[in-house]
Design an enzyme around this catalytic site. Structure first.
Site, mmCIF file in Angstrom:
data_model
loop_
_atom_site.group_PDB
_atom_site.id
_atom_site.type_symbol
_atom_site.label_atom_id
_atom_site.label_comp_id
_atom_site.label_asym_id
_atom_site.label_seq_id
_atom_site.Cartn_x
_atom_site.Cartn_y
_atom_site.Cartn_z
ATOM 1 C CB CYS A 81 -31.484 1.217 12.244
ATOM 2 S SG CYS A 81 -30.834 2.881 13.145
ATOM 3 C CB CYS A 84 -35.123 2.500 17.643
ATOM 4 S SG CYS A 84 -35.485 4.451 17.523
ATOM 5 C CB CYS A 195 -33.264 9.634 12.219
ATOM 6 S SG CYS A 195 -33.277 8.948 13.753
ATOM 7 C CD GLU A 369 -18.238 17.111 33.788
ATOM 8 O OE1 GLU A 369 -19.331 16.803 34.022
ATOM 9 O OE2 GLU A 369 -17.467 16.587 32.877
ATOM 10 C CG ASP A 417 -26.813 13.388 35.909
ATOM 11 O OD1 ASP A 417 -27.080 12.226 35.816
ATOM 12 O OD2 ASP A 417 -27.146 14.065 35.287
ATOM 13 C CB CYS A 444 -28.274 7.315 32.505
ATOM 14 S SG CYS A 444 -26.628 7.191 32.441
HETATM 15 N N1 SAH Z 1 -25.529 16.659 35.067
HETATM 16 C C1 SAH Z 1 -25.132 17.026 33.853
HETATM 17 C C2 SAH Z 1 -24.189 15.874 33.092
HETATM 18 C C3 SAH Z 1 -24.431 14.423 33.272
HETATM 19 S S1 SAH Z 1 -23.500 13.235 32.327
HETATM 20 C C4 SAH Z 1 -26.320 17.220 32.818
HETATM 21 O O1 SAH Z 1 -27.488 16.578 33.235
HETATM 22 O O2 SAH Z 1 -26.380 17.555 31.700
HETATM 23 C C5 SAH Z 1 -22.273 12.860 33.424
HETATM 24 C C6 SAH Z 1 -21.378 13.695 33.764
HETATM 25 O O3 SAH Z 1 -19.915 13.134 34.418
HETATM 26 C C7 SAH Z 1 -20.334 13.933 32.147
HETATM 27 O O4 SAH Z 1 -20.405 15.376 31.939
HETATM 28 C C8 SAH Z 1 -18.940 13.514 32.681
HETATM 29 O O5 SAH Z 1 -17.906 14.147 31.736
HETATM 30 C C9 SAH Z 1 -18.921 13.574 33.978
HETATM 31 N N2 SAH Z 1 -17.844 12.754 34.618
HETATM 32 C C10 SAH Z 1 -17.587 11.442 34.248
HETATM 33 N N3 SAH Z 1 -16.655 10.890 35.421
HETATM 34 C C11 SAH Z 1 -16.595 11.860 36.275
HETATM 35 C C12 SAH Z 1 -15.715 11.888 37.423
HETATM 36 N N4 SAH Z 1 -15.120 11.065 38.157
HETATM 37 N N5 SAH Z 1 -15.957 12.972 38.367
HETATM 38 C C13 SAH Z 1 -16.795 14.142 37.766
HETATM 39 N N6 SAH Z 1 -17.470 14.162 36.843
HETATM 40 C C14 SAH Z 1 -17.218 12.910 35.821
#
Ligand code: SAH
Length: 489
Positions: A81, A84, A195, A369, A417, A444
């Site tokens: 798989c 993981c 899973c 966003e 983020d 991430c």
């Molecule tokens: N902070 C949120 C989401 C993080 S994931 C949480 O913790 O749930 C990253 C996010 O960035 C996603 O929702 C994606 O749609 C958004 N994203 C991607 N490119 C972007 C951009 N250029 N401007 C604003 N948001 C964006």
């Protein structure tokens, strides 16, 4: 340099590291070989599969010396798989490797100085008041889970067919609908009943959906021909509420005997509050199509994080490990250093999860966003919790925030983020121009994090401390929260 190995050679290799994809990095006569399943500190006998100029790939034949951190992978399909990568490494070993992986990226890509690097343990160190003058960046031990199994709230399973051995009446074998995960680096589907990193409700519901599909004679989508109806099944469960949503992703509008299907799911799982169909007729490996409709029940399910309620729709991004998400967001709020009066920008805010955590402690929060539906959810979530000091705008962070700057918004703190590719350069420039006292970076991907921290550092900011959080046990993914100050603050 002459390459000391050739294809099909059998070699004994010492493993000195793990790649970001979880393969062992071996040295044979100084030549680098990547070997899946081998761990640092091990010596293995391996067969060379492929040789390039400066590195090659080999397959493990025998474990000559095992690492003390090696464990038996609990999952029966771990070897095949692609889900993981690290089940053969003890959980403690995984947490240590994740921290080291962050340190390596900060040093190699970001050219940043890490406190206690070069052999020192780095554990237990604290930035105290967070000032950490001239000491280098403190990278804390990874925050792990007490129970690192069954942590995922969302399962998304590709559907396909397997061909049984030929039998009477089916000389070329009988096709059977299956659903599971793609094998390592391929699109071959492995049928899966359980899973171990999924909430057990997700396993049970997916098992049921597959068996109903077989019973009702629903056809499975075939990636090559573009024919067949059922492409994917997605299930999401709220850990706090227990509510579940089932999404059937179909290659076509009509679901045969849909009423029976709904009835069967509801009977077996009263916790299912929403059954949704998403239509995707394109020949693509993107999971979702543009058309989403509720087949039965509610458009959203609810979940809670640290006392805040969230409505989550089929297409919303919502962190998959809710237990660790609370740890991550609490750290982000701590690093934001809020006293109740600050203006905060939350860039890449999704459905406003971090924004609402921040809003409880700040004067005013602005979230941005790129997905408009997520912004609608964010507004609804603020109202749902009676939070009236957070507002949201749909658009690219690198476009909207420069405009906010012109409109006179002056943030004390900016939280970012971003997705794996990191922050857009224009956004980093805007952050430097807006000069917030503090930046909190939730990442991430340690490599793009390190790249972006270099830009912030050159622009007059100092990375004080990094907290890795294990959001995805048994995989190679690492999440970090970073405390960043403007020099002189
Ligand atoms: N902070 C949120 C989401 C993080 S994931 C949480 O913790 O749930 C990253 C996010 O960035 C996603 O929702 C994606 O749609 C958004 N994203 C991607 N490119 C972007 C951009 N250029 N401007 C604003 N948001 C964006």
């Amino acid at each position: 340099m002459t390459v000391p190995v050739t294809k099909n050679d059998e070699v004994v290799v010492d493993i000195v590291g793990l790649t970001h994809e979880g393969e062992g990095v071996g040295r044979a006569d100084g030549f680098t070989l990547f070997i899946q399943g081998a761990l640092p500190g091990e010596r293995v006998r391996a067969k060379v599969l492929k040789v390039k100029k400066t590195y090659g790939y080999a397959k493990m034949l025998e474990l000559v010396v095992a690492s003390p951190d090696r464990v038996d992978a609990p999952c029966g399909i771990f070897k095949y798989c692609g889900g993981c990568q690290l089940q053969h490494l003890s959980y403690k070993g995984q947490l240590e490797w994740k921290r080291q992986h962050v340190v390596d990226n900060l040093e190699r890509i970001g050219k940043l100085r890490v406190a206690g690097a070069n052999g020192a343990s780095g554990d237990g160190e604290s930035a105290g008041d967070g000032r950490n003058e001239g000491q280098g960046i403190v990278v804390h031990p990874t925050i792990g889970m007490d129970e690192p199994w069954r942590y995922r709230n969302k399962a998304s399973v590709p559907i396909g067919t397997a061909v049984d051995a030929p039998s009477v009446g089916f000389p070329s074998g009988k096709e059977r609908l299956i659903g599971g995960f793609y094998a390592h680096g391929s699109h071959r589907i492995i049928d899966m009943e359980a899973c171990l990193i999924q909430h057990s409700d997700n396993d049970d519901i997916i098992g049921m959906v597959k068996s109903i599909a077989r019973e009702l004679g629903v056809s499975a989508y075939n990636e090559e021909t573009g024919r067949g109806l059922l492409r994917h099944v997605m299930v999401r469960v709220g850990f706090v509420t227990g509510e579940a949503m089932v999404v059937l992703i179909t290659n076509g509008q009509k679901v045969p005997q849909v009423e029976r299907w709904i009835e069967r799911i509801r009977e077996a799982f009263p916790s299912v509050k929403s059954i949704v169909q998403n239509v995707n007729t394109r020949k693509t490996n993107v999971i979702f199509g543009d058309e989403t409709r509720v087949l039965w029940g509610s458009e959203v399910i609810y979940d809670g994080l640290d006392g805040i309620r969230f409505a989550i729709s089929a297409r919303s991004f919502y962190q998959v490990n809710p237990v660790q998400t609370v740890e991550l967001y609490r750290k982000a709020v701590e690093y934001a250093g809020l006293t109740g009066s600050e203006t905060v920008i939350d860039a890449y805010c999704g459905i406003g999860t971090i924004s609402l955590f921040l809003a409880r402690r700040a004067g005013r929060v602005y979230g941005v966003e790129i997905v408009p539906e997520a912004i609608e959810d964010a507004g609804r979530n603020a109202a749902l919790n009676g939070i009236d000091n957070a507002s949201f705008e749909a658009g690219a962070a690198e476009v909207v925030i420069p405009r906010w700057r012109k409109e006179g918004i002056v943030p004390d703190v900016i939280v970012v983020d971003p997705p794996r590719k990191g922050c857009d350069e224009a956004l980093l420039e805007t952050i430097l121009a807006m000069k917030p006292e503090r930046v909190v970076y939730v990442s991430c991907n340690p490599s793009t994090l390190a790249r972006d921290l270099r830009v912030l550092t050159d622009g007059g900011y100092r990375t004080v401390e990094v907290q890795p959080v294990d959001m995805f046990p048994h995989t190679v993914h690492v999440e970090c929260v970073v405390r960043i100050y403007r020099e002189g603050h």
